[in-house]
Design a protein around this motif. Structure first.
Motif, PDB file in Angstrom:
ATOM      1  N   ARG B  66       0.816  -1.224   0.000  1.00  0.00           N
ATOM      2  CA  ARG B  66       0.000   0.000   0.000  1.00  0.00           C
ATOM      3  C   ARG B  66       0.839   1.258   0.000  1.00  0.00           C
ATOM      4  NH1 ARG B  66      -5.550  -0.779   2.767  1.00  0.00           N
ATOM      5  NH2 ARG B  66      -5.911  -2.933   2.250  1.00  0.00           N
ATOM      6  N   SER B  67       1.942   1.232  -0.711  1.00  0.00           N
ATOM      7  CA  SER B  67       2.758   2.422  -0.813  1.00  0.00           C
ATOM      8  C   SER B  67       3.016   2.678  -2.293  1.00  0.00           C
ATOM      9  CB  SER B  67       4.066   2.205  -0.048  1.00  0.00           C
ATOM     10  OG  SER B  67       4.778   3.390   0.020  1.00  0.00           O
ATOM     11  N   ILE B  68       3.810   3.663  -2.601  1.00  0.00           N
ATOM     12  CA  ILE B  68       4.133   3.938  -4.002  1.00  0.00           C
ATOM     13  C   ILE B  68       5.545   4.519  -4.033  1.00  0.00           C
ATOM     14  CG2 ILE B  68       3.289   6.316  -4.122  1.00  0.00           C
ATOM     15  CD1 ILE B  68       2.008   5.644  -6.786  1.00  0.00           C
ATOM     16  N   LEU B 114      11.398   7.764   5.938  1.00  0.00           N
ATOM     17  CA  LEU B 114      10.340   8.772   5.901  1.00  0.00           C
ATOM     18  C   LEU B 114       8.960   8.122   5.894  1.00  0.00           C
ATOM     19  CD1 LEU B 114      11.868  11.260   3.342  1.00  0.00           C
ATOM     20  CD2 LEU B 114      11.340  11.745   5.714  1.00  0.00           C
ATOM     21  N   ILE B 115       8.805   7.060   5.092  1.00  0.00           N
ATOM     22  CA  ILE B 115       7.472   6.483   4.923  1.00  0.00           C
ATOM     23  C   ILE B 115       7.136   5.530   6.069  1.00  0.00           C
ATOM     24  CG2 ILE B 115       6.064   5.018   3.432  1.00  0.00           C
ATOM     25  CD1 ILE B 115       7.887   6.267   1.134  1.00  0.00           C
ATOM     26  N   GLY B 116       8.100   4.660   6.425  1.00  0.00           N
ATOM     27  CA  GLY B 116       7.816   3.666   7.447  1.00  0.00           C
ATOM     28  C   GLY B 116       7.845   4.248   8.844  1.00  0.00           C
ATOM     29  N   ARG B 118       8.486   7.809   9.825  1.00  0.00           N
ATOM     30  CA  ARG B 118       7.878   9.127  10.036  1.00  0.00           C
ATOM     31  C   ARG B 118       6.452   9.204   9.503  1.00  0.00           C
ATOM     32  NH1 ARG B 118       9.617  11.679  13.928  1.00  0.00           N
ATOM     33  NH2 ARG B 118       8.107  13.160  13.167  1.00  0.00           N
ATOM     34  N   ARG B 119       5.992   8.133   8.831  1.00  0.00           N
ATOM     35  CA  ARG B 119       4.627   8.085   8.305  1.00  0.00           C
ATOM     36  C   ARG B 119       4.338   9.232   7.341  1.00  0.00           C
ATOM     37  NH1 ARG B 119       2.199   4.313  12.138  1.00  0.00           N
ATOM     38  NH2 ARG B 119       4.027   3.038  12.273  1.00  0.00           N
ATOM     39  N   VAL B 120       5.331   9.617   6.558  1.00  0.00           N
ATOM     40  CA  VAL B 120       5.091  10.641   5.544  1.00  0.00           C
ATOM     41  C   VAL B 120       4.353   9.990   4.384  1.00  0.00           C
ATOM     42  CG1 VAL B 120       6.219  12.207   3.924  1.00  0.00           C
ATOM     43  CG2 VAL B 120       7.151  11.908   6.200  1.00  0.00           C
ATOM     44  N   SER B 121       3.454  10.740   3.749  1.00  0.00           N
ATOM     45  CA  SER B 121       2.755  10.212   2.572  1.00  0.00           C
ATOM     46  C   SER B 121       3.782   9.798   1.512  1.00  0.00           C
ATOM     47  CB  SER B 121       1.836  11.279   1.999  1.00  0.00           C
ATOM     48  OG  SER B 121       1.558  10.990   0.663  1.00  0.00           O
ATOM     49  N   ALA B 122       3.625   8.570   1.007  1.00  0.00           N
ATOM     50  CA  ALA B 122       4.631   8.035   0.096  1.00  0.00           C
ATOM     51  C   ALA B 122       4.736   8.852  -1.190  1.00  0.00           C
ATOM     52  CB  ALA B 122       4.304   6.582  -0.231  1.00  0.00           C
ATOM     53  N   VAL B 208       5.218  -4.709  10.575  1.00  0.00           N
ATOM     54  CA  VAL B 208       4.717  -3.892   9.472  1.00  0.00           C
ATOM     55  C   VAL B 208       5.745  -2.838   9.053  1.00  0.00           C
ATOM     56  CG1 VAL B 208       2.919  -2.289   8.763  1.00  0.00           C
ATOM     57  CG2 VAL B 208       2.331  -4.251  10.158  1.00  0.00           C
ATOM     58  N   GLU B 209       6.244  -2.101  10.068  1.00  0.00           N
ATOM     59  CA  GLU B 209       7.152  -0.993   9.771  1.00  0.00           C
ATOM     60  C   GLU B 209       8.400  -1.496   9.048  1.00  0.00           C
ATOM     61  OE1 GLU B 209       7.099   2.017  13.040  1.00  0.00           O
ATOM     62  OE2 GLU B 209       9.260   1.792  12.777  1.00  0.00           O
ATOM     63  N   VAL B 212       7.733  -2.565   5.441  1.00  0.00           N
ATOM     64  CA  VAL B 212       7.565  -1.425   4.522  1.00  0.00           C
ATOM     65  C   VAL B 212       8.924  -0.819   4.207  1.00  0.00           C
ATOM     66  CG1 VAL B 212       6.602   0.888   4.316  1.00  0.00           C
ATOM     67  CG2 VAL B 212       5.203  -0.942   5.225  1.00  0.00           C
TER      68      VAL B 212
END
Lengths: 320, 316
Positions: B66-68, B114-116, B118-122, B208-209, B212
């Motif tokens: 579910r990322s890009i 950043l994504i995993g 810091r939860r920044v939008s991918a 999960v983290e 990702v």
């Protein structure tokens, strides 16, 4: 005390998101630029700055409406290009302007319909729409050229009572955006739908009796209409049609909205944040030009600031 | 809208759209331009999409969780510049490979953090990484195109293994490896479970983290491999910034039946998705479709593929 300060600075628990930090950056940039370079604080340069920022402000307002719902509209850039191309066809303004409105409503409707009814992911729906609309724009006008209605050019570049029209047009657009997002029932519904989507409860707003499907479709139509307005403004500024003029706006608008503290998962954000974000983007390019910084590094610095601001936000959802 | 589909049609919807599109394009080409249907000509066309095909292997991995990943454009640009500008001085040509992989690793770690973490939008994170890398490359090049690529890579690029051009063979090998990796290793199960439901995966003890982050690191390393192949396909370096490659990769992945979170298409669906792009390119060029037509066709294909999948998801 420090915890409260930290919460305010990082926008934690705020419905408006993180907008104070960007505001501080804008103020610091503004002050340091007017102190260090004497060319900055002139009315000529400030009017230029606003003229540069104006299309981005308009698109970003539309983009923000969609992002508040947890969606994203990547087709706005192509919509801007299509608008300039349509305005520059060889026809009177009474034909071209309704044509632009119809095109915008159609593009927005197809985006919204694919997302809501056909269950397509917003990024994919608007991405494919970006290609289609750009293709149509290039069919109408393969290379830059043509001429847009004369009154549009005068409107954008002219003055009223000695004041540049941009200073009058900007507040009007902002007022419309404010009414739509923070001053109407529709705006409340936007926050409700987006807030549910961000928490993974897509049907939360629906269960409270909000007609979420219709509102989402209307949001995409609004976004396309704001993009068309920005396109008309740009067409007036460059006085011709150009199929490539809008390309950068797709990402710049998302960047401006994100810098302004609106969360891309939806439900959190504010119009003032988006305005600050768009101003920051314009200030960056204007200030870096005045400071004689390499034009090539400007992109890197914009990207770095975006990463910094976004990484500071608290977000629950991982991934997109 | 309540969609009532008969069972025949709904079971057809389970097959990734890529196979249908591929078959349709193949038949069109067979009927209209039979002279193009020989191994050598097709080899040349398929060779062009080999870098895209390799990039897709990373893209499908991150899309399954579910990322890009749109940072492939930046990786491509910086590897391309590094190899063609001579900025690294007088090093052996083989050193470019570990250097490129290292660059991919660094970009992947930044993306993953950043994504995993810091939860920044991918979308935002990887796009920002691309703009930063593009800015750095343009600053070093000061807007001028860099020099020629080392001949060494171009020579390998032009060789053939049996009937397959080497890049295509390399692409197929990597696809087989990825397919085995996802189906035979625990990591593949983690990826599948996160795609289905991240919350459920978390409570079932799936890291999960970490998964990702690893997916993003792998995607960027794969992107740097794609960049190496792409760089060896051109004689002179370029600093043109284009998001076409990662966006085409996303499109081919969707066409192949892998949508954010769901991975019915496996690894071979996207493989055929990339082949569709190769054939589409041939069909449109041989029919003389102008650039706007190509843009519209590309958009329509992505949209229709996504709609087919969306209808299926709405039913279940």
């Amino acid at each position: 005390m420090t915890a409260t300060l930290k919460n305010i600075l990082t926008g934690k628990n705020s419905r408006q998101g993180l907008w104070i930090l960007p505001l501080i950056i804008v103020v610091i940039g503004f002050v340091s630029l007017s102190v260090s370079t004497e060319d900055f604080a002139t009315s000529q340069n400030l009017s230029n700055l606003l003229k540069q920022a104006m299309p981005l402000i308009i698109v970003a307002i539309g983009q923000m409406i969609v992002i508040l719902l947890g969606g994203m509209d990547l087709s706005v850039g192509s919509m801007i290009s299509l608008t300039t191309a349509l305005l520059a066809i060889d026809a009177p303004a009474v034909v071209t302007i309704p044509l632009v409105v119809v095109a915008a409503v159609m593009v927005g409707f197809i985006n919204g319909f694919s997302v809501v009814r056909l269950n397509v992911h917003p990024i994919i729906a608007t991405l494919s729409m970006q290609f289609i609309v750009l293709g149509v724009a290039k069919l109408i006008r393969p290379v830059a050229g043509g001429s847009v209605p004369e009154f549009l050019v005068q409107w954008v570049n002219g003055t009223i009572f000695g004041v540049s029209t941009v200073f009058l047009l900007t507040p009007i657009v902002i007022l419309i955006g404010w009414k739509l997002i923070h001053g109407s029932r529709y705006g409340l519904h936007l926050f409700a739908i987006g807030g549910g989507a961000a928490e993974g409860q897509e049907d939360a707003a629906h269960n409270f009796g909000i007609s979420d499907r219709r509102n989402i479709i209307v949001a995409y139509i609004c976004s396309a209409l704001f993009a068309a307005l920005a396109g008309a403004f740009l067409a007036g500024r460059i006085a011709s049609g150009d199929p490539n003029v809008g390309t950068i706006f797709a990402l710049d608008s998302v960047t401006a909205v994100a810098i302004g503290g609106t969360q891309l998962s939806g439900g959190i954000g504010g119009l003032h944040g988006t305005l600050i974000g768009a101003l920051l983007m314009a200030l960056l390019s204007n200030g870096m030009n005045l400071a004689n910084l390499s034009a090539f590094l400007q992109g890197s610095i914009k990207g770095g600031i975006l990463l910094l601001v976004v990484a500071l936000q608290s977000r629950k959802k991982m991934g997109l | 809208m309540k969609l009532t589909l008969n069972p025949m049609f709904s079971s057809l919807l389970r097959v990734p759209p890529a196979y249908f599109v591929f078959a349709a394009l193949f038949v069109t080409l067979w009927v209209t331009k039979p002279q193009l249907m020989n191994v050598n000509v097709m080899g040349v066309f398929v060779r062009q999409v080999a870098p895209l095909g390799i990039l897709v292997l990373g893209q499908l991995l991150v899309m399954r969780v579910r990322s890009i990943d749109l940072s492939g454009a930046g990786v491509l640009l910086i590897v391309n510049y590094m190899m063609s500008s001579g900025i690294m001085g007088d090093i052996h040509v083989l050193f470019y490979i570990p250097l490129a992989l290292l660059l991919g690793l660094i970009v992947g770690l930044v993306n993953g953090y950043l994504i995993g973490r810091r939860r920044v939008s991918a979308v935002i994170a990887t796009l920002a990484v691309t703009t930063i890398l593009a800015g750095i490359v343009q600053f070093f090049a000061s807007g001028k195109p860099p020099g020629a690529m080392p001949d060494f890579y171009n020579d390998i690029y032009n060789t053939k293994i049996w009937i397959f051009p080497s890049p295509v063979a390399f692409w197929i090998v990597l696809t087989v490896l990825m397919s085995v990796f996802l189906s035979r290793f625990v990591f593949g199960r983690y990826v599948a479970s996160i795609g289905e439901n991240p919350t459920a995966a978390h409570f079932s003890g799936v890291p999960v983290e970490r998964t990702v982050i690893i997916a993003h690191v792998m995607a960027s390393v794969i992107a740097s491999i794609a960049a190496l192949v792409q760089s060896s396909s051109i004689a002179v370096g370029s600093i043109r910034v284009g998001l076409e490659m990662p966006i085409d990769a996303v499109a081919a992945t969707i066409l192949g039946g892998v949508v954010f979170g769901r991975g019915e298409g496996g690894v071979w669906g996207p493989f055929f998705g990339v082949l569709c792009f190769a054939l589409l390119f041939v069909v449109m060029t041989s029919f003389g479709v102008p650039e706007p037509g190509k843009l519209i066709a590309r958009g329509l294909i992505i949209l229709l593929a996504a709609i087919l999948y969306g209808m299926r998801a709405a039913k279940s």
